[in-house]
Design a protein around this motif. Structure first.
Motif, PDB file in Angstrom:
ATOM      1  N   MET A   1       0.850  -1.198   0.000  1.00 25.75           N
ATOM      2  CA  MET A   1       0.000   0.000   0.000  1.00 25.75           C
ATOM      3  C   MET A   1       0.884   1.246   0.000  1.00 25.75           C
ATOM      4  N   THR A   2       0.554   2.203  -0.875  1.00 20.05           N
ATOM      5  CA  THR A   2       1.327   3.441  -0.954  1.00 20.05           C
ATOM      6  C   THR A   2       1.130   4.249   0.321  1.00 20.05           C
ATOM      7  N   LYS A   3       2.227   4.577   0.989  1.00 19.39           N
ATOM      8  CA  LYS A   3       2.089   5.307   2.253  1.00 19.39           C
ATOM      9  C   LYS A   3       2.635   6.721   2.193  1.00 19.39           C
ATOM     10  N   LEU A   4       3.384   7.065   1.161  1.00 20.99           N
ATOM     11  CA  LEU A   4       3.949   8.406   1.039  1.00 20.99           C
ATOM     12  C   LEU A   4       2.917   9.335   0.415  1.00 20.99           C
ATOM     13  N   ILE A   5       2.590  10.408   1.108  1.00 22.91           N
ATOM     14  CA  ILE A   5       1.627  11.388   0.613  1.00 22.91           C
ATOM     15  C   ILE A   5       2.344  12.732   0.506  1.00 22.91           C
ATOM     16  N   LEU A   6       2.439  13.259  -0.705  1.00 24.26           N
ATOM     17  CA  LEU A   6       3.084  14.551  -0.923  1.00 24.26           C
ATOM     18  C   LEU A   6       2.017  15.601  -1.151  1.00 24.26           C
ATOM     19  N   HIS A   7       2.031  16.636  -0.317  1.00 20.33           N
ATOM     20  CA  HIS A   7       1.128  17.779  -0.453  1.00 20.33           C
ATOM     21  C   HIS A   7       1.900  18.861  -1.207  1.00 20.33           C
ATOM     22  N   PHE A  14      10.195  23.889  -4.938  1.00 21.65           N
ATOM     23  CA  PHE A  14      10.647  22.938  -3.917  1.00 21.65           C
ATOM     24  C   PHE A  14       9.892  21.610  -4.025  1.00 21.65           C
ATOM     25  N   ALA A  15       8.622  21.663  -4.437  1.00 24.66           N
ATOM     26  CA  ALA A  15       7.910  20.411  -4.690  1.00 24.66           C
ATOM     27  C   ALA A  15       8.534  19.669  -5.861  1.00 24.66           C
ATOM     28  N   GLU A  16       8.975  20.394  -6.875  1.00 26.84           N
ATOM     29  CA  GLU A  16       9.637  19.735  -8.006  1.00 26.84           C
ATOM     30  C   GLU A  16      10.909  19.029  -7.556  1.00 26.84           C
ATOM     31  N   LYS A  17      11.622  19.613  -6.616  1.00 28.34           N
ATOM     32  CA  LYS A  17      12.796  18.942  -6.050  1.00 28.34           C
ATOM     33  C   LYS A  17      12.422  17.568  -5.518  1.00 28.34           C
ATOM     34  N   ILE A  18      11.348  17.492  -4.735  1.00 26.66           N
ATOM     35  CA  ILE A  18      10.949  16.221  -4.134  1.00 26.66           C
ATOM     36  C   ILE A  18      10.325  15.296  -5.178  1.00 26.66           C
ATOM     37  N   ARG A  19       9.590  15.830  -6.133  1.00 23.19           N
ATOM     38  CA  ARG A  19       9.057  14.981  -7.204  1.00 23.19           C
ATOM     39  C   ARG A  19      10.185  14.290  -7.963  1.00 23.19           C
ATOM     40  N   ARG A  20      11.279  15.020  -8.200  1.00 18.51           N
ATOM     41  CA  ARG A  20      12.431  14.411  -8.894  1.00 18.51           C
ATOM     42  C   ARG A  20      13.070  13.337  -8.012  1.00 18.51           C
ATOM     43  N   PHE A  24      13.647   9.495  -8.899  1.00 16.03           N
ATOM     44  CA  PHE A  24      14.991   8.915  -8.809  1.00 16.03           C
ATOM     45  C   PHE A  24      14.987   7.622  -8.005  1.00 16.03           C
ATOM     46  N   LYS A  25      14.218   7.625  -6.913  1.00 12.33           N
ATOM     47  CA  LYS A  25      14.173   6.451  -6.039  1.00 12.33           C
ATOM     48  C   LYS A  25      13.081   5.455  -6.435  1.00 12.33           C
ATOM     49  N   ASN A  26      12.357   5.779  -7.517  1.00 13.52           N
ATOM     50  CA  ASN A  26      11.322   4.879  -8.037  1.00 13.52           C
ATOM     51  C   ASN A  26      10.293   4.527  -6.957  1.00 13.52           C
ATOM     52  N   LEU A  27       9.852   5.550  -6.241  1.00 12.52           N
ATOM     53  CA  LEU A  27       8.916   5.354  -5.141  1.00 12.52           C
ATOM     54  C   LEU A  27       7.473   5.607  -5.589  1.00 12.52           C
ATOM     55  N   ALA A  28       6.557   4.865  -5.040  1.00 11.19           N
ATOM     56  CA  ALA A  28       5.136   5.115  -5.234  1.00 11.19           C
ATOM     57  C   ALA A  28       4.687   6.176  -4.234  1.00 11.19           C
ATOM     58  N   ARG A 221       5.924   6.499  -9.115  1.00 12.72           N
ATOM     59  CA  ARG A 221       4.564   6.085  -9.479  1.00 12.72           C
ATOM     60  C   ARG A 221       3.589   6.903  -8.647  1.00 12.72           C
ATOM     61  N   MET A 222       2.900   7.828  -9.310  1.00 10.18           N
ATOM     62  CA  MET A 222       2.038   8.786  -8.624  1.00 10.18           C
ATOM     63  C   MET A 222       0.572   8.381  -8.724  1.00 10.18           C
ATOM     64  N   GLU A 223      -0.143   8.561  -7.612  1.00  5.33           N
ATOM     65  CA  GLU A 223      -1.579   8.292  -7.548  1.00  5.33           C
ATOM     66  C   GLU A 223      -2.257   9.526  -6.969  1.00  5.33           C
ATOM     67  N   LYS A 224      -3.301  10.015  -7.623  1.00 10.80           N
ATOM     68  CA  LYS A 224      -4.012  11.184  -7.122  1.00 10.80           C
ATOM     69  C   LYS A 224      -4.740  10.834  -5.825  1.00 10.80           C
ATOM     70  N   PHE A 225      -4.784  11.826  -4.929  1.00  8.56           N
ATOM     71  CA  PHE A 225      -5.371  11.619  -3.609  1.00  8.56           C
ATOM     72  C   PHE A 225      -5.982  12.938  -3.170  1.00  8.56           C
TER      73      PHE A 225
END
Length: 311
Positions: A1-7, A14-20, A24-28, A221-225
């Motif tokens: 289950m995807t547990k990382l939630i980015l607001h 700065f959000a683009e920094k974390i999106r990259r 890079f880490k291939n995280l969901a 791998r991004m999922e809308k929330f």
């Protein structure tokens, strides 16, 4: 289950920094789009006051500031590494320079009238006014470069970055590290959000090629929330057990005290809560919100001010 939630919101550098980094880490990860200006009631329900972008949520733990978020993501997914052992010191120092000195020079250059007009061209005039007023309020007490000074500084910084990436694919060698992502995001804003200002890259083609290599690191791998669903996640979770790190008291404030934490400069809205950890690298506050329940809000030490709450 995807547990990382980015607001976050799309145009946030700065959000683009974390999106990259997530790519890079291939995280969901789950994506919650938040407003770019106040009010941000759903954000404040989680943070208690802090409203800069982005924040990372894992259950009932809320992580503020991208410097700390990068460390959290490194813990979640150690490979590929953001902090290579032989570069830990220099990468952190360089990233801090990029997130502050480089960022403010770039943004003062980007948001000159031509860049700002392009950024808001597709939005109603009141949106530009609201953004300007919001950032003016958040910038109270922050020294801002004049456009001419910012342009000169930005050109110099780009030449120095070019010297580094002419020798290697990335800033410090064949693989990217946290310094690359911190350096990338203000330049990304120039190129993507205010392309009328992107002529500044013409003398430094090596920088553009390096940016393309960073942009290609997009395996996440991004999922809308929804924001409400994210708040429900927090309300139904318990904060993770605190790391068994040594309490480092620099302020004479014992654990369990009511305190506030706020940024040193830009975006100084304080978060109030109970101090439950103060380690070498971070502060953690416990707070309770009617909607989000009991959460732990985490801040890095560097760039933030801890104070005992006024009774």
């Amino acid at each position: 289950m995807t547990k990382l939630i980015l607001h976050h919101y799309p145009a946030s550098p700065f959000a683009e920094k974390i999106r990259r980094v997530l790519g890079f880490k291939n995280l969901a990860w789950k994506s919650v789009i938040i407003p770019s200006v106040a009010p941000k009631p759903d954000v404040v329900a989680l943070t208690g006051g802090y409203r800069k972008t982005p924040i990372l949520q894992i259950g009932a733990d809320i992580y503020c500031d991208t410097a700390l978020i990068c460390h959290v993501l490194e813990h979640e997914q150690p490979e590929p590494v953001l902090f290579p052992p032989h570069l830990k010191g220099v990468a952190r120092v360089f990233a801090q320079w990029a997130d502050t000195t480089l960022f403010w020079a770039a943004m003062a250059y980007n948001l000159q009238p031509r860049g700002a007009a392009e950024m808001f061209a597709r939005l109603p005039p009141e949106a530009a006014k609201a953004f300007a007023e919001d950032r003016r309020e958040m910038s109270a007490g922050t020294l801002r470069l004049r456009p001419a000074d910012a342009t000169a500084a930005y050109r110099s910084y780009l030449r120095r970055i070019a010297h580094m990436v002419e020798e290697h694919d990335f800033l410090f060698g064949a693989e990217p590290c946290v310094a690359d992502f911190a350096t990338y995001h203000p330049l990304w804003f120039t190129r993507v959000c205010t392309p009328a200002m992107a002529g500044i890259f013409e003398p430094v083609p090596a920088v553009v090629e390096w940016m393309d290599r960073i942009a290609a690191l997009d395996g996440g791998r991004m999922e809308k929330f929804s924001a409400q669903d994210a708040i429900t996640v927090a309300a139904n979770a318990e904060p993770a057990p605190l790391l068994d790190d040594v309490f480092q008291d620099e302020h004479g404030i014992p654990l369990g005290s009511p305190v506030t934490v706020a940024a040193e400069s830009f975006g100084q809205e304080p978060t109030a809560g109970e101090l439950v950890a103060a380690t070498r690298t971070r502060y953690t506050l416990r707070r309770t919100d009617p909607r989000a329940g009991t959460v732990h809000v985490h801040f890095p030490r560097i760039g933030y001010v801890l104070r005992k709450a006024e009774q």
